[in-house]
Every structure is written in C-alpha cells, then in structure tokens.
Design a protein around this motif. Structure first.
Motif, PDB file in Angstrom:
ATOM      1  N   ARG A 143       1.060  -1.360   0.355  1.00  0.00           N
ATOM      2  CA  ARG A 143       0.077   0.168   0.145  1.00  0.00           C
ATOM      3  C   ARG A 143       1.224   1.246  -0.114  1.00  0.00           C
ATOM      4  O   ARG A 143       1.119   2.122  -0.778  1.00  0.00           O
ATOM      5  CB  ARG A 143      -0.853   0.047   1.163  1.00  0.00           C
ATOM      6  CG  ARG A 143      -1.901   0.847   1.561  1.00  0.00           C
ATOM      7  CD  ARG A 143      -2.979   1.425   2.465  1.00  0.00           C
ATOM      8  NE  ARG A 143      -3.903   2.383   2.114  1.00  0.00           N
ATOM      9  CZ  ARG A 143      -4.871   2.391   2.272  1.00  0.00           C
ATOM     10  NH1 ARG A 143      -5.668   0.440   1.854  1.00  0.00           N
ATOM     11  NH2 ARG A 143      -5.478   3.078   1.563  1.00  0.00           N
ATOM     12  N   LEU A 146       2.678   1.818  -3.328  1.00  0.00           N
ATOM     13  CA  LEU A 146       1.630   2.111  -4.200  1.00  0.00           C
ATOM     14  C   LEU A 146       0.817   3.847  -4.059  1.00  0.00           C
ATOM     15  O   LEU A 146       1.021   4.930  -4.757  1.00  0.00           O
ATOM     16  CB  LEU A 146       0.001   1.960  -4.546  1.00  0.00           C
ATOM     17  CG  LEU A 146       0.265   0.197  -4.825  1.00  0.00           C
ATOM     18  CD1 LEU A 146      -1.063  -0.992  -4.586  1.00  0.00           C
ATOM     19  CD2 LEU A 146       0.940   0.420  -6.222  1.00  0.00           C
ATOM     20  N   ALA A 151      -0.445   6.105  -7.421  1.00  0.00           N
ATOM     21  CA  ALA A 151      -1.150   4.684  -8.211  1.00  0.00           C
ATOM     22  C   ALA A 151      -2.850   4.882  -7.444  1.00  0.00           C
ATOM     23  O   ALA A 151      -3.439   6.013  -7.028  1.00  0.00           O
ATOM     24  CB  ALA A 151      -1.088   3.315  -7.257  1.00  0.00           C
ATOM     25  N   GLU A 155      -6.742   1.112  -7.252  1.00  0.00           N
ATOM     26  CA  GLU A 155      -5.769   0.269  -6.687  1.00  0.00           C
ATOM     27  C   GLU A 155      -4.632   0.618  -4.918  1.00  0.00           C
ATOM     28  O   GLU A 155      -4.150  -0.921  -4.969  1.00  0.00           O
ATOM     29  CB  GLU A 155      -4.217   0.832  -7.985  1.00  0.00           C
ATOM     30  CG  GLU A 155      -3.191  -0.575  -7.932  1.00  0.00           C
ATOM     31  CD  GLU A 155      -2.669   0.054  -9.120  1.00  0.00           C
ATOM     32  OE1 GLU A 155      -1.257  -1.286  -9.183  1.00  0.00           O
ATOM     33  OE2 GLU A 155      -2.419   0.526  -9.409  1.00  0.00           O
ATOM     34  N   ALA A 158      -7.296  -1.636  -3.241  1.00  0.00           N
ATOM     35  CA  ALA A 158      -6.655  -2.943  -3.806  1.00  0.00           C
ATOM     36  C   ALA A 158      -5.201  -4.020  -2.393  1.00  0.00           C
ATOM     37  O   ALA A 158      -5.686  -5.517  -2.735  1.00  0.00           O
ATOM     38  CB  ALA A 158      -6.677  -4.104  -5.297  1.00  0.00           C
ATOM     39  N   ARG A 230       0.848  -7.043 -11.697  1.00  0.00           N
ATOM     40  CA  ARG A 230      -0.498  -5.851 -12.446  1.00  0.00           C
ATOM     41  C   ARG A 230      -1.837  -6.263 -12.865  1.00  0.00           C
ATOM     42  O   ARG A 230      -2.580  -6.132 -13.486  1.00  0.00           O
ATOM     43  CB  ARG A 230      -0.513  -4.765 -12.801  1.00  0.00           C
ATOM     44  CG  ARG A 230       0.605  -3.804 -11.929  1.00  0.00           C
ATOM     45  CD  ARG A 230       1.028  -2.374 -12.615  1.00  0.00           C
ATOM     46  NE  ARG A 230       2.068  -1.808 -11.993  1.00  0.00           N
ATOM     47  CZ  ARG A 230       3.064  -0.611 -12.215  1.00  0.00           C
ATOM     48  NH1 ARG A 230       2.685  -0.584 -13.415  1.00  0.00           N
ATOM     49  NH2 ARG A 230       3.561   0.392 -11.428  1.00  0.00           N
ATOM     50  N   GLU A 232      -4.397  -8.940 -14.058  1.00  0.00           N
ATOM     51  CA  GLU A 232      -5.786  -9.473 -13.916  1.00  0.00           C
ATOM     52  C   GLU A 232      -4.883 -10.986 -12.811  1.00  0.00           C
ATOM     53  O   GLU A 232      -5.811 -11.262 -12.119  1.00  0.00           O
ATOM     54  CB  GLU A 232      -6.202  -9.998 -14.602  1.00  0.00           C
ATOM     55  CG  GLU A 232      -8.046 -10.215 -13.910  1.00  0.00           C
ATOM     56  CD  GLU A 232      -8.835  -9.605 -12.844  1.00  0.00           C
ATOM     57  OE1 GLU A 232      -9.668 -10.237 -12.094  1.00  0.00           O
ATOM     58  OE2 GLU A 232      -7.956  -8.344 -13.259  1.00  0.00           O
ATOM     59  N   HIS A 235      -2.785 -10.147  -9.857  1.00  0.00           N
ATOM     60  CA  HIS A 235      -2.538  -9.591  -8.686  1.00  0.00           C
ATOM     61  C   HIS A 235      -2.940  -9.372  -7.387  1.00  0.00           C
ATOM     62  O   HIS A 235      -2.422  -9.090  -6.358  1.00  0.00           O
ATOM     63  CB  HIS A 235      -3.575  -8.089  -9.358  1.00  0.00           C
ATOM     64  CG  HIS A 235      -4.867  -8.328  -8.965  1.00  0.00           C
ATOM     65  ND1 HIS A 235      -5.961  -9.482  -9.588  1.00  0.00           N
ATOM     66  CD2 HIS A 235      -5.629  -7.760  -7.954  1.00  0.00           C
ATOM     67  CE1 HIS A 235      -7.315  -8.839  -8.803  1.00  0.00           C
ATOM     68  NE2 HIS A 235      -6.715  -8.149  -8.502  1.00  0.00           N
ATOM     69  N   ARG A 236      -3.594 -10.383  -6.951  1.00  0.00           N
ATOM     70  CA  ARG A 236      -3.605 -11.059  -5.879  1.00  0.00           C
ATOM     71  C   ARG A 236      -2.367 -12.313  -5.369  1.00  0.00           C
ATOM     72  O   ARG A 236      -2.936 -12.666  -4.170  1.00  0.00           O
ATOM     73  CB  ARG A 236      -5.227 -11.526  -5.945  1.00  0.00           C
ATOM     74  CG  ARG A 236      -6.635 -11.042  -5.643  1.00  0.00           C
ATOM     75  CD  ARG A 236      -7.312 -11.152  -5.494  1.00  0.00           C
ATOM     76  NE  ARG A 236      -7.418 -11.129  -4.068  1.00  0.00           N
ATOM     77  CZ  ARG A 236      -8.733 -11.964  -2.878  1.00  0.00           C
ATOM     78  NH1 ARG A 236      -9.676 -12.369  -4.147  1.00  0.00           N
ATOM     79  NH2 ARG A 236      -8.268 -12.941  -2.200  1.00  0.00           N
TER      80      ARG A 236
END
Length: 528
Positions: A143, A146, A151, A155, A158, A230, A232, A235-236
């Motif tokens: 965090r 970003l 960012a 984002e 997230a 980044r 899809e 990203h997690r």
C-alpha cells in the motif's frame, strides 16, 4: 592503492605487479587481486563445498602440474547467526523443546535432533502465525509503495486484499543478479497462473530484492515482475516488495512456507537466505548450487534438477523451469494441502522437523567460525610465532631454503620407476615401488617423493588417487638417490595405475605445493 605495500616490502613496481599476474614473467598482462591473494596467503577457501570445487578448477593454472582436486583451495561452508533471524515465536518454541543450548551452542547436533519431539500442532500454529504476520506486513508495504508511486485510489485499496494468510506462500528475496534467475518461475505465465489460482489449492509468491545500480538486466527483471503482478491473473497472488532491507528479509524468511532459489549452477558461491528460512521452519526448493548442493536430501526439501551444467543457457532455463513447475504441481502443493481430520499437513510438518533437525546444527555461524578458527586461524598463529622467534630466524631460514630449492629445481628428475608385483593384483594387495631420482645439489630432506596410485579412467588418467611417501634408501655423490614405498594398498577392483612425483618439502611449509615446483615421472601412467 598498493604503492605503500611495494615500498614496505622493498619491491619494485614490476616485481609487485608480477605477484598478481597469472604468468609473472609476462610483463604488461592483467593484474588480478585474486592471483595476488592466492600467492601470498597461508590458506584459501571457498564458501561451500561446490564453491571450493569450482575455485580449484578456476585457479588450477596457478599451480602447473598439480591435479585439480589437490589445488590448495579448501572450503568452509557459510553459516548464519540464528539469533539475528529466528522469529520470537520460533525462539520460544525452541526454548521449550530444545532447551537453551540451541542458543548457546547451535553447532551441537544432538540439540537439533530433538526437533522431532516438537509437537506438530505447536510447530504448525507457530508457523501459521508468522505467515499471517508476513501477509499483513506485505499488504502494508505494498500500500505504501502504491501511494508513493501515485497509483489510483482503487489500486491502493485493493492492496489490502492481496495474498491469502492461509495459502501456500513462496518467498524469493535476494540480490537481483541475472544468474539468480528470479524470472525462472515466471517463464510460462499460463502454467504459473493455473498453479497460483487453483481454487482448492491456491499458491502465492512474494518477491523482494534489489539490483546493482549499474545492473540494467537485473533492473529489467524487477520491472517485468512488477508489470506481471498488475495483471488480472496475478495481482492477488504475486507481489513485489520494494526497498529490500533486513526488516523485509526477516518477515519473509520467518513467514514463507517455501524458500525458492534458482541460481544457474555453478554460479552461486554459497547463499545464506535459505539457511535463515530453514531455521524458521521453511522448506527449501532450489537448484543444486551453493550450500543446497551439500545440504539437500529428499526428506528436507526439493531439488530442481540433478546438478546438471548446460552449455546452452536457454536450454537450461527451459528444462529447469519445467522441472520447477512439475515439482510444484506434483509434490510441493499436494503435500502442503494434504490435511487430515485435524487439518494438519502432517507430511509437510515432518519435512519441517527433518529440515530443522538435519540442517540447523551445521549451517550456522558458530560452526563456521569454529571451522575457520581450528583449521586456519590457530594453526597460522602458531606457525607465525614459531617462525618469528629469535628475531624472525625461522622466516629467514625458510626464505633461504626456498631460494636454494628454486635455484636447484631444474636439476630434479625421476629417472626410473619400478613396482612389484606387476600384472593382475587382488583387492588389498600391496604394491612395492622403487624410484631412482636425480636431485642435483638438493638433498633428500629437501623433497618429498610420493608414489601416486589409483584407479585409471578411459583416458588413462588416475582418479581417486592415494599418495604414499617414499623413503630414501640409497644415495650417490652425483645427485642420484633411490626411494622406496613399503606399501600402497589397492582398495577397489578395476584397472589401476601408478606414477611417482617429487615435491619440495620443508617442515614450515603450509601445503606441499609450490607453484611450478613439481616433477612427475614422465608422461605415462603405468597400469595394472
């Protein structure tokens, strides 16, 4: 930088520079600090068993005529300071089950053998707490990254949902040199995405590290990982933590389930991050390079490949990436998620206990320092005191002896070698050898004559040799001497060969090899 050294030792510039050249007589060729060090030190070593082997091959040319395995470069495998890296929770667990000696004398193997007594429930819950704390730390760190980067708010928000505190977590944190191949696990994005996003058995990877400011290729690796994180599909499940430091390293080695290391063999001298992870209960998944080449056993972790070395790096990367994916899909992930009614991955925990019990007693700084002290520092200090007594009389005598031996070495030759019995021998039979050696002005006590015997390969090279010192039995006034070896047993079946060599010998020499002072009996190996 070396000008003062040359003046102190009363050497001219050319004389000093010659000490750092592979071929001292070739003026104007490159000066190498490693060559200088190898020529001047009493002892030298690699920092793992494999590193010692590679170093002996690299620098064999400094000792012409000396077989690679006898080049005087040993090894002391690195170790880590446990108190600096083991988490508070694991510290407390070790206190309960291993007792205080794991801190006071971590090199005591009997202490770590008690790891099998650690209750599986306690070991797993302790590790789970560390993984949960690592995930919280990674989210907070991401965090902040970003926010600094400007960012979008979506984002940034997230970032609080990346990673799963219960998922199998792979850690990769180190210097981003290209040979360490941080991108090996990313080589097939589609296959990796399937592994990471399996709804029943999810996997996640946390990357951290820095590249040298001038290492553009290393920085490009980091950029590619950040871009992929980044996407899809990732990203997690894939995170890169910036500003790698000891705080980040501690969280990762303390909380990862698997410690991934993928250097291109044999480029890794040792590596220590995997040792830190193992001390915290993580399992290593690595190519057989550096420390892992001597540490790996099937019950303590996983090996990528079998230690092959490829000429084609592209082929090597492809083969080992496939092997890595196969290990993850068929062994690592299934073992982690194999749970019984008590929800414990007991096969995984058994590996954790085996890793702790088998590795920690050896791969620690106490053992490493003891090795250096007992093998190098104390013998060198004792030797120095002996040579320095009586106003450096020992040093002056040794220097005068070396000068005399170098001057007379051109006269040294092996004129004849005989051995009996010849032909077919039985395992355990003794070989009695006799050699006629011309020493010129040197004396038998100035040299060591050795019978060199071992199995012979297809190229008629002696492998796995044994040396037996030969004793002088006859002498003549013209520099001729006869030496004999009373016994040189053959321990294994197969074709054997022997020859004789002559080395300079003095009681104050550290090792028997002086560069360019070795004479072999002709060029042929006599086989039986």
């Amino acid at each position: 930088y070396f000008a003062d050294y040359a003046r102190v030792f009363e050497l001219s510039r050319d004389e000093f520079l010659a000490l750092g050249r592979r071929h001292p007589e070739r003026a104007g060729t490159a000066f190498c600090p490693t060559v200088l060090a190898l020529r001047l030190v009493a002892h030298s070593n690699g920092v793992s068993r494999l590193h010692g082997e590679v170093a002996r091959e690299m620098w064999q040319g400094l000792w012409p005529g000396v077989p690679k395995d006898e080049v005087p470069i040993g090894h002391v495998t690195n170790g880590v300071h446990f108190r600096s890296w083991i988490s508070l929770e694991m510290n407390q667990l070790y206190d309960r089950y291993l007792g205080p000696r794991w801190r006071e004398d971590p090199a005591d193997e009997t202490v770590w053998q008690r790891a099998e007594r650690i209750a599986p429930e306690e070991l797993w819950r302790t590790h789970e707490r560390r993984r949960e704390r690592m995930v919280v730390f990674a989210r907070r760190r991401l965090r902040n990254q970003l926010q600094r980067r400007g960012a979008p708010q979506a984002e940034i928000e997230a970032a609080d949902e990346v990673l799963d505190p219960e998922a199998l977590t792979i850690g990769f944190a180190r210097r981003f040199a290209t040979y360490k191949r941080a991108n090996l696990v990313l080589r097939d994005p589609e296959r990796l995405a399937r592994i990471l996003n399996d709804p029943e058995r999810p996997v996640q990877i946390i990357f951290a590290g820095k590249a040298h400011p001038r290492d553009d290729a290393g920085k490009e690796l980091i950029r590619r990982i950040v871009i992929m994180s980044r996407e899809e599909a990732f990203h997690r499940r894939l995170v890169f933590l910036e500003d790698y430091d000891m705080a980040v390293a501690r969280y990762l080695v303390q909380g990862s389930d698997v410690w991934l290391n993928t250097p291109r063999r044999p480029r890794e001298a040792s590596g220590t991050s995997g040792m830190k992870a193992a001390a915290n209960g993580a399992l290593n998944l690595s190519t057989l390079d550096g420390w892992w080449d001597e540490a790996y056993r099937p019950e303590v972790g996983w090996a990528i490949g079998r230690g092959e070395v490829y000429e084609d790096h592209e082929e090597q990367d492809q083969v080992e990436a496939e092997a890595l994916y196969d290990l993850l899909e068929r062994d690592v992930v299934p073992t982690f998620y194999d749970r019984g009614a008590d929800r414990l991955p007991r096969r995984w925990i058994a590996r954790m206990q085996a890793s702790i019990g088998s590795l920690c007693h050896f791969f620690n700084a106490h053992r490493m320092i003891r090795d250096y002290t007992e093998r190098f520092y104390l013998p060198t200090a004792t030797r120095y005191q002996r040579l320095a007594d009586d106003g450096m009389a020992g040093i002056e005598a040794l220097a005068a002896w070396k000068t005399r031996v170098r001057k007379g070495w051109s006269e040294v030759r092996v004129e004849a070698v005989e051995a009996e019995p010849s032909g077919e021998l039985r395992v355990g039979d003794e070989v009695r050898a006799r050699a006629r050696v011309h020493l010129g002005d040197l004396k038998p006590e100035d040299v060591m004559v050795e019978l060199y015997l071992g199995r012979v390969d297809a190229d008629r090279e002696i492998i796995e040799p044994e040396t037996t010192r030969m004793r002088p039995v006859e002498s003549s006034d013209k520099g001729g001497h006869v030496f004999e070896a009373s016994a040189a047993p053959c321990h294994k079946s197969g074709r054997h060969g022997y020859t004789v060599r002559v080395l300079p010998h003095h009681p104050d020499m550290v090792d028997p090899f002086v560069p360019e002072l070795i004479v072999w009996a002709g060029s042929d190996v006599k086989a039986t």
